[in-house]
Design a protein around this motif. Structure first.
Motif, mmCIF file in Angstrom:
data_model
loop_
_atom_site.group_PDB
_atom_site.id
_atom_site.type_symbol
_atom_site.label_atom_id
_atom_site.label_comp_id
_atom_site.label_asym_id
_atom_site.label_seq_id
_atom_site.Cartn_x
_atom_site.Cartn_y
_atom_site.Cartn_z
ATOM 1 N N LEU A 118 0.810 -1.222 0.000
ATOM 2 C CA LEU A 118 0.000 0.000 0.000
ATOM 3 C C LEU A 118 0.839 1.265 0.000
ATOM 4 N N ILE A 119 1.954 1.243 0.720
ATOM 5 C CA ILE A 119 2.754 2.470 0.810
ATOM 6 C C ILE A 119 3.303 2.846 -0.558
ATOM 7 N N ASP A 120 3.780 1.870 -1.310
ATOM 8 C CA ASP A 120 4.284 2.162 -2.652
ATOM 9 C C ASP A 120 3.150 2.545 -3.601
ATOM 10 N N ARG A 121 2.019 1.854 -3.480
ATOM 11 C CA ARG A 121 0.926 2.071 -4.427
ATOM 12 C C ARG A 121 0.241 3.422 -4.229
ATOM 13 N N TYR A 122 0.082 3.815 -2.967
ATOM 14 C CA TYR A 122 -0.673 5.038 -2.681
ATOM 15 C C TYR A 122 0.163 6.090 -1.966
ATOM 16 N N ARG A 123 1.452 6.071 -2.222
ATOM 17 C CA ARG A 123 2.376 6.970 -1.533
ATOM 18 C C ARG A 123 1.934 8.437 -1.602
ATOM 19 N N GLU A 124 1.434 8.878 -2.739
ATOM 20 C CA GLU A 124 1.081 10.295 -2.884
ATOM 21 C C GLU A 124 -0.102 10.701 -2.013
ATOM 22 N N PHE A 125 -0.865 9.710 -1.502
ATOM 23 C CA PHE A 125 -2.027 10.012 -0.673
ATOM 24 C C PHE A 125 -1.777 9.742 0.814
ATOM 25 N N LEU A 126 -0.540 9.368 1.153
ATOM 26 C CA LEU A 126 -0.223 8.967 2.519
ATOM 27 C C LEU A 126 0.814 9.898 3.137
ATOM 28 N N PRO A 127 0.797 10.038 4.463
ATOM 29 C CA PRO A 127 1.742 10.933 5.137
ATOM 30 C C PRO A 127 3.123 10.304 5.294
ATOM 31 N N GLY A 150 -11.102 8.221 3.294
ATOM 32 C CA GLY A 150 -10.613 7.873 1.965
ATOM 33 C C GLY A 150 -11.534 8.342 0.851
ATOM 34 N N PHE A 151 -12.823 8.108 1.014
ATOM 35 C CA PHE A 151 -13.773 8.542 -0.016
ATOM 36 C C PHE A 151 -13.763 10.068 -0.168
ATOM 37 N N ASN A 152 -13.684 10.779 0.930
ATOM 38 C CA ASN A 152 -13.650 12.245 0.864
ATOM 39 C C ASN A 152 -12.398 12.751 0.174
ATOM 40 N N GLU A 153 -11.249 12.127 0.496
ATOM 41 C CA GLU A 153 -10.000 12.575 -0.119
ATOM 42 C C GLU A 153 -10.014 12.324 -1.628
ATOM 43 N N TYR A 154 -10.513 11.166 -2.021
ATOM 44 C CA TYR A 154 -10.562 10.870 -3.455
ATOM 45 C C TYR A 154 -11.499 11.840 -4.183
ATOM 46 N N GLN A 155 -12.622 12.160 -3.570
ATOM 47 C CA GLN A 155 -13.541 13.112 -4.202
ATOM 48 C C GLN A 155 -12.894 14.498 -4.314
ATOM 49 N N THR A 168 -7.105 3.357 2.461
ATOM 50 C CA THR A 168 -6.789 2.914 1.103
ATOM 51 C C THR A 168 -7.810 1.914 0.578
ATOM 52 N N GLY A 169 -8.577 1.281 1.480
ATOM 53 C CA GLY A 169 -9.651 0.406 1.020
ATOM 54 C C GLY A 169 -10.664 1.166 0.182
ATOM 55 N N ALA A 170 -10.953 2.408 0.576
ATOM 56 C CA ALA A 170 -11.871 3.257 -0.198
ATOM 57 C C ALA A 170 -11.267 3.588 -1.557
ATOM 58 N N PHE A 171 -9.968 3.865 -1.590
ATOM 59 C CA PHE A 171 -9.306 4.150 -2.872
ATOM 60 C C PHE A 171 -9.471 2.976 -3.835
ATOM 61 N N GLU A 172 -9.241 1.775 -3.324
ATOM 62 C CA GLU A 172 -9.309 0.588 -4.179
ATOM 63 C C GLU A 172 -10.706 0.383 -4.752
ATOM 64 N N ILE A 173 -11.732 0.635 -3.941
ATOM 65 C CA ILE A 173 -13.113 0.475 -4.412
ATOM 66 C C ILE A 173 -13.391 1.426 -5.565
ATOM 67 N N VAL A 174 -13.017 2.686 -5.404
ATOM 68 C CA VAL A 174 -13.242 3.673 -6.472
ATOM 69 C C VAL A 174 -12.396 3.337 -7.695
ATOM 70 N N ASP A 175 -11.151 2.941 -7.474
ATOM 71 C CA ASP A 175 -10.278 2.587 -8.604
ATOM 72 C C ASP A 175 -10.888 1.454 -9.430
ATOM 73 N N GLU A 176 -11.534 0.497 -8.755
ATOM 74 C CA GLU A 176 -12.074 -0.662 -9.472
ATOM 75 C C GLU A 176 -13.430 -0.376 -10.098
ATOM 76 N N PRO A 206 -9.803 -8.613 -3.327
ATOM 77 C CA PRO A 206 -10.852 -8.760 -4.348
ATOM 78 C C PRO A 206 -12.132 -7.994 -4.013
ATOM 79 N N LEU A 207 -12.745 -7.459 -5.040
ATOM 80 C CA LEU A 207 -14.082 -6.874 -4.952
ATOM 81 C C LEU A 207 -14.981 -7.790 -5.783
ATOM 82 N N VAL A 208 -15.741 -8.632 -5.096
ATOM 83 C CA VAL A 208 -16.468 -9.723 -5.747
ATOM 84 C C VAL A 208 -17.952 -9.373 -5.864
#
Length: 353
Positions: free
Chosen positions: A6-15, A198-203, A166-174, A31-33
């Motif tokens: 997660l740190i590498d994948r979402y580094r720009e959104f993390l402190p 997470g949802f607020n930051e992505y929005q 980051t769970g919220a990020f993944e849901i929106v990404d998918e 997975p999002l099933v």
């Protein structure tokens, strides 16, 4: 193929900074099933299950723990501590072992599922069983960190929330957009807090146009937010949310109110019904606390919530093998004994039993 954490994948959104180590056990990307049966029975447009039990230690706690551990290492800490109903202890012990941190966990005596306790043992943590509740254990560790040079890695640690968002990020990404509703179990209330963040930051960054209604569900015997007061002796089969005084109480209420969602109650029978439906209608085996999100979803029409045409995600927080005792007691199927020859097997199968 490298599974970036997660740190590498979402580094720009993390402190994180250049000094923050790139810690990972391969967490995230769960997975999002899409539902095959339960969603149709409720009239949803699309129902999805986020399988957080596919994280390295079998629960969503790995998302937050990776950030807490990274920042502890950055700060030069050598020891970590947590109070836990099980999943936090497993995650802390695993990441602690990987990064050579002495790990101390306090668990409520007699109230932790075997699968989770076995994990903490296997990873080599020092385990103290407290003669009291999770809330008593958390009070103790919060006092200990005031005295000892040891990092607290419960969800009161703000870096835990940062990782879990980051769970919220993944849901929106998918999905390409936020769902209409997110259904989630509520225990210590860090996860509903994190997903809303997470949802607020992505929005705010233009990654999604909307945010979901946050629909949280507490077990009837451990529902302090719904009742409006702490529960001194919480009791529920869903051990992971058996918490009477959530650390993130106010933030969970803010997530509920700001999203125009709700936090409601499901009882143990509803939790087990959803637990069995997930296994037998969707092929998904989760721990009882996880199924509180689905039990709550199933209850929503009774509460006057129209699900027609809605895209909904249920967070399934942990793997079913975390709590094998519940499956043994509640999902028991009697074994049928037979001689090891084809005629005996065929006779039994044709008997209609």
């Amino acid at each position: 193929m490298t599974n970036f954490g997660l740190i590498d994948r979402y580094r720009e959104f993390l402190p994180v900074t250049a000094a923050t180590p790139s810690v990972s056990l391969g967490e995230g990307s769960t997975p999002l099933v899409r539902s095959q049966n339960i969603g149709d029975s409720l009239g949803c447009k699309d129902l999805y299950f986020k399988l957080e039990g596919c994280n390295p230690t079998g629960s969503f706690k790995d998302r937050g723990m990776v950030m807490a551990i990274a920042k502890a290492l950055e700060a030069g800490k050598k020891r970590i501590i947590c109070a836990s109903t099980g999943n936090t202890s497993a995650a802390a012990a695993a990441y602690g072992a990987r990064y050579q941190l002495e790990t101390l966990v306090l668990v409520p005596a007699g109230e932790i599922a075997l699968g989770k306790l076995a994990q903490a043992m296997a990873y080599g943590a020092r385990i103290l069983a407290v003669n009291g509740s999770f809330d008593d254990a958390l009070t103790a560790v919060r006092s200990i960190v005031e005295i000892m040079d040891i990092e607290l890695v419960n969800s009161v640690n703000p870096y835990r929330i940062e990782g879990q968002k980051t769970g919220a990020f993944e849901i929106v990404d998918e999905l390409g957009e936020a769902p209409d509703m997110l259904c989630i179990p509520v225990g210590n209330a860090g996860n509903i807090t994190a997903y809303w963040k997470g949802f607020n930051e992505y929005q705010s960054l233009g990654r999604s146009e909307t945010t979901p209604k946050m629909m949280g569900f507490q077990a009837a015997g451990a529902a302090p937010i719904v009742l409006g007061k702490p529960v001194l002796k919480p009791e529920t089969i869903a051990t992971a949310i058996r918490i009477g005084n959530p650390a993130s109480w106010e933030k969970a209420e803010a997530a509920r109110d700001e999203s125009e969602g709700m936090i409601d109650i499901v009882d143990d029978n509803e939790i087990i019904d959803a637990y069995l439906r997930l296994a037998r209608e969707e092929g998904i085996f989760c721990e009882p606390a996880s199924s509180a999100s689905v039990a709550g979803l199933i209850k929503l029409p009774e509460l006057g919530v129209d699900l027609t045409g809605k895209t909904i995600v249920c967070i399934l927080t942990g793997n079913g093998l975390k709590d094998p005792g519940t499956a043994e007691k509640r999902a028991l199927i009697e074994l049928e004994y037979v001689e090891p020859d084809i005629d005996s097997v065929m006779n039994l199968l044709n008997s209609g039993k």
